[in-house]
Design a protein around this motif. Sequence first.
Motif, PDB file in Angstrom:
ATOM      1  N   PHE A 286       0.818  -1.208   0.000  1.00 44.82           N
ATOM      2  CA  PHE A 286       0.000   0.000   0.000  1.00 44.82           C
ATOM      3  C   PHE A 286       0.853   1.260   0.000  1.00 44.82           C
ATOM      4  O   PHE A 286       0.644   2.174  -0.808  1.00 44.82           O
ATOM      5  N   THR A 289       2.494   2.798  -3.028  1.00 47.77           N
ATOM      6  CA  THR A 289       1.729   3.571  -4.008  1.00 47.77           C
ATOM      7  C   THR A 289       1.633   5.049  -3.639  1.00 47.77           C
ATOM      8  O   THR A 289       1.290   5.865  -4.496  1.00 47.77           O
ATOM      9  N   THR A 342     -10.884  -1.611   3.229  1.00 55.05           N
ATOM     10  CA  THR A 342      -9.603  -1.942   2.606  1.00 55.05           C
ATOM     11  C   THR A 342      -9.757  -2.617   1.248  1.00 55.05           C
ATOM     12  O   THR A 342      -8.759  -2.932   0.598  1.00 55.05           O
ATOM     13  N   PRO A 346      -8.769   0.826  -2.137  1.00 56.40           N
ATOM     14  CA  PRO A 346      -7.875   0.653  -3.291  1.00 56.40           C
ATOM     15  C   PRO A 346      -8.603   0.713  -4.630  1.00 56.40           C
ATOM     16  O   PRO A 346      -8.021   1.126  -5.634  1.00 56.40           O
ATOM     17  N   VAL A 385      -8.060   3.627   3.433  1.00 57.35           N
ATOM     18  CA  VAL A 385      -7.212   2.465   3.678  1.00 57.35           C
ATOM     19  C   VAL A 385      -6.247   2.683   4.840  1.00 57.35           C
ATOM     20  O   VAL A 385      -6.087   1.805   5.693  1.00 57.35           O
ATOM     21  N   ALA A 451      -2.645  -1.495  -6.324  1.00 59.75           N
ATOM     22  CA  ALA A 451      -3.948  -1.344  -5.669  1.00 59.75           C
ATOM     23  C   ALA A 451      -4.709  -2.666  -5.688  1.00 59.75           C
ATOM     24  O   ALA A 451      -5.366  -3.045  -4.704  1.00 59.75           O
ATOM     25  N   THR A 454      -3.255  -4.925  -3.103  1.00 62.46           N
ATOM     26  CA  THR A 454      -3.684  -4.483  -1.773  1.00 62.46           C
ATOM     27  C   THR A 454      -5.024  -5.090  -1.407  1.00 62.46           C
ATOM     28  O   THR A 454      -5.234  -5.549  -0.275  1.00 62.46           O
TER      29      THR A 454
END
Length: 489
Positions: A286, A289, A342, A346, A385, A451, A454
Amino acid sequence: MSGPEREPRAGGGAVLAVCVLLVGEFLAIFDVSVVNVLLPVVQRELGAGDAQTYLVVACYGMAYASLLVTGGRLGDRYGIRPLFLIGTGLFGLASVGCGLAPSIGVLVAARAAQGVGAALLFPQVLAGIQTVLPPARRGAAVGAFGAVLGAGSTLGQLGGGVLTRLDLAGSGWRSAFLVNVPVCAAVLVAGRALLPGRPPRAGTGRPDLPGAALLAVTVAAAVLPWSLPGSGPGRTVPALLVVAVAGTAFVRWERRLTRAGGAPLLHTALFRRWTFGVGLVLCLVFFGTQVPFYVVLSQTAQDGAGLSPLASAGLYAGLGTAFLAASVAAGRADPRRAVLLTTCGPALMAVGYLGLSTLRADQLHPADVPATVFLVLNGLGAGAVAPTLIRFVLTGVDAPLSGVASGLLATAQQIANSVGVMVAGALFRATRGPDVLSGFHGALWYFTALAAVTVTLAVVVARGQEGERARREAVETAEAVGAVGRSEG
């Protein structure tokens, strides 16, 4: 041995103590990225070369990342208040050095000292939350911890430009550092009055100095090479060899120390919960990014849209506001919605990335509506997130290990930032055609893939936590039945 542990409090003093801790956390994270948009100005004013200028960023990240776990272990051993206050004091003094630096060498040294101070204060934040709040109120505070963790990185991009534009007392870019000084002074005064004076639990044995040194070398080798401009086998291969050798030596030493009954830097109890280890991987993905996306976005806006470094900071206004709003809401959300947040978060980030890939380079401007919309979507997703992810990873960590756990989490974030910038930058250069936009598109597809990963890892962690919860409830039920049977017998 210390005296008896102080019982967690539930009143206003506990809330104020948590606020003091979160301000310290914000300072440490904010200063990771606050200088990014200032580098061209710093380079011109101090007459520095490219490598020296990038050391202003790299030395902070290296010192910070390599000492975080050690700072957490010291806090677990000696108590959160002394380590938090020492770290804050060093951070404030180093900020004075940064703001008054007459040369690039002094600035680099002061930035490294800032990183040391941040590494001492940061891990105490989570440990302090565990200490001053009762269990029923820790979830929201851990969510706030996660929100600040992400918001500091996001707002740092904007803060450097804003503070320089304000030109406080004619200090120009130096105001980005000098503004820390009164904040640190206030945190020191409030922290001394509000934070608990006794450690969560007394430590045993001597500090693990060999382990601390080996871990510092491992993390420094994993962070520093990717924080400097340029890359290639001449730098990458030696760095990876150092990581492999020092990392292997560190693991062997920790196992040996554990078998000998010593006090290792990393306690194996943390990794008995496999969701903690998987959660760290989730953090790596995560946070890989966030800052890398900001770096590529700023470069594209400056090279493609012709924005100045300070003007490009305006792109983060809508993104930062959306991030803050979403992170506050996520921090207050029911923990049972963690999986939803979560996975949807993403997805929103991916929509933002893909939307930006449809724009022309000259549309990457703070006044462009489509660009603002896609950046806001990205901020909303990332904000949902960040706090939820922290709760995912840290839920169930015992209070005596919370400092080390927090240090590991922040170390993962810093490694993700450094390596992510290198990977995204390599993709940006490899896919860049006659204009900067094709390189930007290549990086955006990479962020979109992260993403998606994730989402997958979040589902794995959530299912693992559900399994752990079910097993724990089964054990508690069996113990209760056994106790009833013994009492009847």
